[in-house]
Design an enzyme around this catalytic site. Structure first.
Site, PDB file in Angstrom:
ATOM      1  N   HIS A  57      -4.443   0.796   2.772  1.00 26.74           N
ATOM      2  CA  HIS A  57      -4.373   1.790   3.858  1.00 26.74           C
ATOM      3  C   HIS A  57      -3.656   3.103   3.508  1.00 26.74           C
ATOM      4  CE1 HIS A  57      -5.483  -1.583   6.499  1.00 26.74           C
ATOM      5  NE2 HIS A  57      -4.562  -2.277   5.857  1.00 26.74           N
ATOM      6  N   ASP A  58      -2.363   2.945   3.154  1.00 26.93           N
ATOM      7  CA  ASP A  58      -1.503   4.136   3.082  1.00 26.93           C
ATOM      8  C   ASP A  58      -1.941   5.127   2.007  1.00 26.93           C
ATOM      9  OD1 ASP A  58      -0.023   3.018   5.094  1.00 26.93           O
ATOM     10  OD2 ASP A  58       1.446   2.115   3.741  1.00 26.93           O
ATOM     11  N   ASP A  97       0.831  -1.213   0.000  1.00 29.36           N
ATOM     12  CA  ASP A  97       0.000   0.000   0.000  1.00 29.36           C
ATOM     13  C   ASP A  97       0.863   1.259   0.000  1.00 29.36           C
ATOM     14  OD1 ASP A  97       0.610  -0.993   2.576  1.00 29.36           O
ATOM     15  OD2 ASP A  97      -1.050   0.054   3.507  1.00 29.36           O
ATOM     16  N   ASP A  98       2.027   1.198   0.664  1.00 31.19           N
ATOM     17  CA  ASP A  98       2.980   2.314   0.570  1.00 31.19           C
ATOM     18  C   ASP A  98       3.370   2.530  -0.892  1.00 31.19           C
ATOM     19  OD1 ASP A  98       4.294   2.429   3.646  1.00 31.19           O
ATOM     20  OD2 ASP A  98       3.670   0.438   3.013  1.00 31.19           O
ATOM     21  N   ASN A 104       1.202   0.071  12.516  1.00 28.04           N
ATOM     22  CA  ASN A 104       2.187   1.163  12.533  1.00 28.04           C
ATOM     23  C   ASN A 104       2.360   1.762  13.927  1.00 28.04           C
ATOM     24  OD1 ASN A 104       2.645   0.931   9.789  1.00 28.04           O
ATOM     25  ND2 ASN A 104       1.199   2.567   9.237  1.00 28.04           N
ATOM     26  N   ASN A 116      -5.511  -4.102  14.156  1.00 28.57           N
ATOM     27  CA  ASN A 116      -5.335  -5.248  13.269  1.00 28.57           C
ATOM     28  C   ASN A 116      -4.260  -6.213  13.781  1.00 28.57           C
ATOM     29  OD1 ASN A 116      -3.171  -3.574  12.529  1.00 28.57           O
ATOM     30  ND2 ASN A 116      -3.793  -3.374  10.399  1.00 28.57           N
ATOM     31  N   GLU A 162      -3.237  -0.988  15.901  1.00 23.86           N
ATOM     32  CA  GLU A 162      -2.917  -1.061  14.470  1.00 23.86           C
ATOM     33  C   GLU A 162      -1.396  -1.218  14.332  1.00 23.86           C
ATOM     34  OE1 GLU A 162      -1.344   0.359  10.873  1.00 23.86           O
ATOM     35  OE2 GLU A 162      -1.256   1.549  12.719  1.00 23.86           O
TER      36      GLU A 162
HETATM   37  C1  BDR Z   1      -0.344  -0.455   7.906  1.00 27.55           C
HETATM   38  O1  BDR Z   1       0.542  -1.523   8.209  1.00 27.55           O
HETATM   39  C2  BDR Z   1       1.315  -1.835   7.084  1.00 27.55           C
HETATM   40  O2  BDR Z   1       1.377  -3.212   6.921  1.00 27.55           O
HETATM   41  C3  BDR Z   1       0.691  -1.144   5.907  1.00 27.55           C
HETATM   42  O3  BDR Z   1       1.684  -0.765   4.967  1.00 27.55           O
HETATM   43  C4  BDR Z   1       0.012   0.044   6.526  1.00 27.55           C
HETATM   44  O4  BDR Z   1       0.902   1.137   6.633  1.00 27.55           O
HETATM   45  C5  BDR Z   1      -1.767  -0.953   8.067  1.00 27.55           C
HETATM   46  O5  BDR Z   1      -1.997  -1.386   9.363  1.00 27.55           O
HETATM   47 CA    CA Z   2       3.015   1.206   5.452  1.00 26.15          CA
END
Ligand code: BDR
Ligand code: CA
Length: 311
Positions: free
Chosen positions: A240-241, A13-14, A167, A159, A165
């Site tokens: 997400h990102d 996603d980044d 990060n 998550n 979460e």
């Molecule tokens: C975040 O965790 C990473 O795995 C993803 O790149 C995103 O930044 C989602 O929880």
């Molecule tokens: Ca990320």
């Protein structure tokens, strides 16, 4: 144009966020800095250079930052979601973008301090180690950036744990520093990002671009989709990102509410939770913004539109 510093740990996603930023006509990427997160610093930095190459960002500043959280000895990686390389799926090109020899934290500080006040938006999308270190090393960055729009946290769920979460959990002390600094942070957390799912329909739109960048995204989603399904039971993977970047660039695609965020540092079951007050209890200042709702159609039109401008 909106000038952004993207602090990231690519990461599927980044990587999509970087491609979107590269293709969007009103975004100027002032710097890309990397941080240990989804994989080791070495791997995510290699991935960032490869993605910058695919994005045609030959002249981008890309610099490696912190390789581990502020307190823990090693980074918690996410190989089940992002693979052993951190970006499994596509064949990564040999980078034609050079790594800047400076430390990523120095690049963040120098970029912000060299720019006109209020012109740089920080968009962190990994653990917040680099940003927190920059704040400690040069507190003047806090008053100098336009805003901070980060992917991390959530106000109803986690998550990596039920409460936290990834990060934020991987470097809660850094997240604490970032949320406690006297600047306005927009938290684009899981409640928002789970609305941005790359469905089959979306994958087909990327495939139809018929470009190198489009195919790169398809190859990423071919890995990321099944990984997310197996790991978290999602029918389609949330990107997400990308949501943080979209909020930074086209704010009205993401609805926000004022809120106060405290990062839980001690909880037995809740370490890394972003405890979010939307009501101003006990006189708390609603000093940040919390993302709540995504305009899904506009989001994908924007992201696919931006990627379509790349070769
Ligand atoms: C975040 O965790 C990473 O795995 C993803 O790149 C995103 O930044 C989602 O929880
Ligand atoms: Ca990320």
């Amino acid at each position: 144009p909106r000038r952004v510093v993207v602090d990231c740990d690519p990461g599927h996603d980044d990587a999509l966020a970087l491609l979107m930023a590269a293709g969007h006509p009103d975004v100027e990427i002032a710097a890309i800095t990397t941080v240990g997160g989804n994989q080791t610093l070495e791997k995510v930095t290699r991935n960032a250079l490869a993605v910058a190459t695919v994005a045609g960002l030959e002249h981008a500043v890309v610099a490696a930052g912190c390789d581990r959280p502020l307190v823990a000895d090693a980074v918690i990686t996410a190989p089940r979601t992002h693979g052993a390389s951190g970006l499994d799926g596509p064949v990564l090109p040999a980078p034609t973008v050079a790594l800047d020899p400076r430390h990523g934290v120095d690049v963040i500080i120098e970029t912000v301090m060299a720019a006109e006040p209020g012109t740089i938006t920080l968009v962190p999308m990994g653990p917040l180690t680099n940003i927190a270190t920059a704040v400690r090393r040069e507190p003047a960055v806090v008053g100098r950036v336009a805003e901070v729009v980060l992917m991390g946290g959530g106000y109803t769920k986690g998550n990596i744990t039920p409460a936290a979460e990834f990060n934020i959990y991987t470097d809660p002390e850094a997240a604490h520093v970032v949320f406690a600094a006297p600047w306005r942070v927009t938290m684009v957390g899981l409640d928002l990002t789970h609305q941005a799912r790359a469905t089959e329909d979306v994958v087909e739109r990327f495939r139809a671009l018929g470009t190198r960048a489009g195919d790169f995204v398809v190859d990423m989603l071919d890995f990321f989709g099944p990984a997310y399904r197996a790991e978290q039971g999602f029918p389609a993977p949330p990107v997400h990102d990308v949501c943080a970047l979209v909020r930074a660039v086209e704010p009205d695609v993401v609805t926000v509410r004022p809120g106060h965020v405290d990062v839980e540092l001690r909880g037995e079951h809740t370490r890394g939770m972003t405890v979010t007050d939307l009501l101003g209890r006990e006189g708390r200042d609603l000093d940040h913004l919390v993302a709540t709702e995504l305009d899904v159609d506009r989001f994908w039109d924007l992201v696919i539109g931006a990627v379509s401008r790349l070769d």
